[in-house]
Design a protein around this motif. Structure first.
Motif, short mmCIF file in Angstrom:
data_model
loop_
_atom_site.label_atom_id
_atom_site.label_comp_id
_atom_site.label_asym_id
_atom_site.label_seq_id
_atom_site.Cartn_x
_atom_site.Cartn_y
_atom_site.Cartn_z
N ILE A 89 -8.97 3.30 6.87
CA ILE A 89 -8.68 2.51 7.88
C ILE A 89 -7.42 1.82 7.58
O ILE A 89 -7.48 0.97 6.61
CB ILE A 89 -9.69 1.46 8.39
CG1 ILE A 89 -10.92 2.13 8.83
CG2 ILE A 89 -8.98 0.58 9.61
CD1 ILE A 89 -11.99 1.19 8.89
N LYS A 90 -6.31 1.71 8.32
CA LYS A 90 -5.18 1.20 8.16
C LYS A 90 -4.81 0.15 9.12
O LYS A 90 -5.43 0.15 10.40
CB LYS A 90 -3.79 2.17 8.29
CG LYS A 90 -3.99 3.30 7.49
CD LYS A 90 -2.79 4.04 7.47
CE LYS A 90 -2.76 5.56 6.27
NZ LYS A 90 -3.98 6.27 6.93
N GLY A 91 -4.36 -0.95 8.91
CA GLY A 91 -4.05 -1.86 9.81
C GLY A 91 -2.96 -3.12 9.33
O GLY A 91 -2.32 -2.92 8.20
N VAL A 92 -2.65 -3.99 10.10
CA VAL A 92 -1.66 -5.10 9.82
C VAL A 92 -2.23 -6.29 9.45
O VAL A 92 -3.43 -6.74 10.41
CB VAL A 92 -0.59 -5.34 10.78
CG1 VAL A 92 0.30 -6.18 10.67
CG2 VAL A 92 0.17 -3.91 10.92
N VAL A 93 -1.91 -7.13 8.43
CA VAL A 93 -2.63 -8.65 8.36
C VAL A 93 -2.41 -9.53 9.31
O VAL A 93 -1.07 -9.80 9.59
CB VAL A 93 -2.28 -8.90 6.81
CG1 VAL A 93 -3.05 -10.70 6.80
CG2 VAL A 93 -3.01 -8.03 6.02
#
Length: 264
Positions: free
Chosen positions: A134-138
């Motif tokens: 899973i990729k995301g932005v903080v």
């Protein structure tokens, strides 16, 4: 080409209230389109959420398997230490006994040593990270956890499980501005002779929308008699259209059974 005095008379009979109605109709059409876009966005988000849940489930399964393997390894080392200690106690030779007990003690100490963790990563809001697949932005950070945005879904993840990544996790969502303007040329009559049902309905739908924005209360649809398929399709469409108050066959001069007079 309509005489100016007739236009002025029509405007007088038309009234200011109808102008306000036109604005309300335009706003209603805008709202309908906006809701359709939001519904589509919600459906897409649900699909992304299903994918995220699947990835999280797979990540948990892998984490559980790693934990079970680690526990099994520790149990093996633990029993090895116990057995070595038992063997040492039963030895008669003092030096051999001491050597065996030292070996058992060494094994026990190695078990008690905490696993060396990797150096904690330094994160800040806006960093792109990866949690398993899973990729995301903080979005925000606390002492031990981070909130990340993955395709519109917020997840709370331990910082220790995050890895930096340069790959963008988010789809660039462009905002859509909808603007409806009054048609430059609107007609109170449409001729659908010779069209297939799907083509006719598509044209009729736009025709009614334009008529509503233009402020027409009544329009005329000419479809002919033919096999009756086109007339039936138009009749069913008019029944289901939310802006159609009533409709009936036209007068003989308007096309009779081959036409419909529609009140909006």
């Amino acid at each position: 080409g309509i005489p100016a005095n007739l236009v002025a008379s029509a405007k007088s009979a038309y009234g200011d209230d109808k102008e306000n109605l036109n604005e309300m109709i335009s706003k209603a059409l805008n709202l309908e389109l906006e809701l359709k876009l939001k519904l589509k966005s919600t459906e897409e988000k649900e699909l992304k959420l299903d994918e995220l849940l699947k990835d999280l489930k797979e990540a948990k399964i892998r984490a559980d398997e790693t934990l079970r393997a680690r526990l099994s390894s520790l149990e093996t080392e633990f029993y090895k230490a116990i057995n070595e200690a038992k063997r040492g106690i039963n030895l008669k030779d003092t030096k051999e006994k001491q050597r065996s007990l030292n070996n058992a003690n060494s094994i026990a100490k190695s078990i008690q040593k905490p696993m060396i963790l990797s150096e904690p990563i330094e994160l800040k809001v806006g960093d792109r990270v990866k949690y398993d697949k899973i990729k995301g932005v903080v979005l925000s950070l606390s002492k031990n956890d981070a909130i990340i945005d993955s395709n519109g879904v917020n997840l709370r993840v331990p910082i220790s499980l995050l890895k930096p990544t340069n790959q963008s996790p988010l789809n660039n969502q462009k905002s859509v501005n909808i603007s409806l303007s009054r048609p430059n040329s609107a007609s109170v009559m449409i001729d659908l002779h010779g069209l297939r049902s799907d083509e006719a309905i598509e044209k009729l739908d736009k025709f009614i929308s334009d008529a509503l924005i233009a402020g027409f209360d009544e329009v005329l649809i000419k479809h002919g008699i033919g096999t009756g398929k086109l007339a039936y399709a138009i009749k069913e469409f008019l029944k289901s259209h939310p802006s159609v108050k009533a409709f009936k066959d036209g007068a003989p001069s308007e096309g009779g059974f081959g036409s419909k007079v529609v009140k909006l």
